[in-house]
Design a protein around this motif. Structure first.
Motif, PDB file in Angstrom:
ATOM      1  N   ARG A 174       0.852  -1.190   0.000  1.00  0.00           N
ATOM      2  CA  ARG A 174       0.000   0.000   0.000  1.00  0.00           C
ATOM      3  C   ARG A 174       0.886   1.237   0.000  1.00  0.00           C
ATOM      4  NH1 ARG A 174      -5.244  -0.721   0.336  1.00  0.00           N
ATOM      5  NH2 ARG A 174      -6.066  -2.678   1.195  1.00  0.00           N
ATOM      6  N   GLU A 180      -3.215   3.544  -1.621  1.00  0.00           N
ATOM      7  CA  GLU A 180      -3.581   2.713  -2.766  1.00  0.00           C
ATOM      8  C   GLU A 180      -2.701   1.472  -2.808  1.00  0.00           C
ATOM      9  OE1 GLU A 180      -4.615   3.461  -7.487  1.00  0.00           O
ATOM     10  OE2 GLU A 180      -3.104   4.690  -6.502  1.00  0.00           O
ATOM     11  N   LEU A 236      -0.580  -1.069  -4.651  1.00  0.00           N
ATOM     12  CA  LEU A 236       0.158  -1.015  -5.896  1.00  0.00           C
ATOM     13  C   LEU A 236       1.131  -2.179  -5.997  1.00  0.00           C
ATOM     14  CD1 LEU A 236       1.074   2.790  -5.967  1.00  0.00           C
ATOM     15  CD2 LEU A 236      -0.908   1.676  -7.022  1.00  0.00           C
ATOM     16  N   ARG A 291      -2.240  -1.421 -10.312  1.00  0.00           N
ATOM     17  CA  ARG A 291      -3.083  -1.082  -9.168  1.00  0.00           C
ATOM     18  C   ARG A 291      -4.281  -2.014  -9.138  1.00  0.00           C
ATOM     19  NH1 ARG A 291      -7.685   1.008 -11.093  1.00  0.00           N
ATOM     20  NH2 ARG A 291      -7.673   2.137 -13.092  1.00  0.00           N
TER      21      ARG A 291
END
Length: 231
Positions: free
Chosen positions: A12, A18, A20, A49
């Protein structure tokens, strides 16, 4: 030593939160996409992602599955503790592996007939690979026709344009190439198979085979010495 392309990181982002995935070679990127990640192309890198709108539980499941599958294929994956796993799922051939098999057959082919046979798998009118790709594009266009966002009809038309124009050209050109090769019935002059046998007319029976020797190339002369380096 593994190359840098065999290393990935699934974490994250500390700033955006997010999830990734970064690093890896095209093979690793295919694994990520098959698990469910979405590729993002930037100027200096391509990363992956998770799709938008997933719950934390679904994101964890997706990331854990990616770690397991990548490690099962020999990749080195650094990840957050929540995604770490000892699971190593079985590896099965992908649909694309059949196309790779055709390419390998063509690389090893020694005659025009062998290449024509391999290309038939691509160009067969009813059940060839390109015919199936056209069917997939048509089905996707039909799916977009039933969606309700303003851009959906345009995407459907674009997919049909790809099928009717670009893919049709590829299918036609490859089919013509296949047919021309099927009519030639000749061996490739640079790919003759060596039987390692000596011809019956060969006087020097100690010869290993009847193949002509490889062409000799003249040695490349050294570059001229600069005047300033002479003594």
């Amino acid at each position: 030593m593994p190359t840098i392309d065999r290393f990935l990181e699934i974490r994250r982002d500390p700033h955006s939160g997010e999830l990734l995935a970064r690093g890896g070679d095209p093979g690793a990127h295919s694994v990520l996409q098959r698990v469910g990640f979405v590729s993002v192309a930037r100027l200096h890198e391509t990363y992956h992602r998770v799709p938008t709108g997933l719950s934390d539980r679904d994101e964890k499941r997706l990331a854990t599955g990616a770690v397991a599958r990548l490690r099962a294929r020999g990749y080195h994956v650094d990840c957050d503790a929540d995604f770490d796993t000892d699971a190593r799922p079985a590896i099965y051939p992908t649909l694309g592996s059949s196309v790779a098999h055709l390419a390998e057959r063509i690389r090893e082919a020694t005659t025009t007939d062998e290449v024509a046979e391999a290309l038939t798998g691509l160009t067969a009118a009813h059940d060839g690979i390109l015919a199936m790709v056209a069917d997939v594009l048509a089905a996707t266009a039909d799916f977009y026709d039933g969606l309700d966002e303003p851009a959906d009809p345009y995407i459907a038309r674009r997919l049909r344009h790809l099928t009717d124009e670009h893919l049709r050209t590829i299918r036609t050109d490859l089919a013509d190439t296949r047919n021309a090769l099927a009519d030639r019935h000749t061996a490739h002059p640079g790919r003759s198979a060596c039987a390692e046998e000596v011809l019956s007319t060969e006087r020097e029976r100690s010869a290993v085979c009847a193949c002509p020797p490889p062409p000799r190339t003249a040695p490349v002369p050294p570059p001229p010495v600069a005047a300033g380096l002479r003594r």
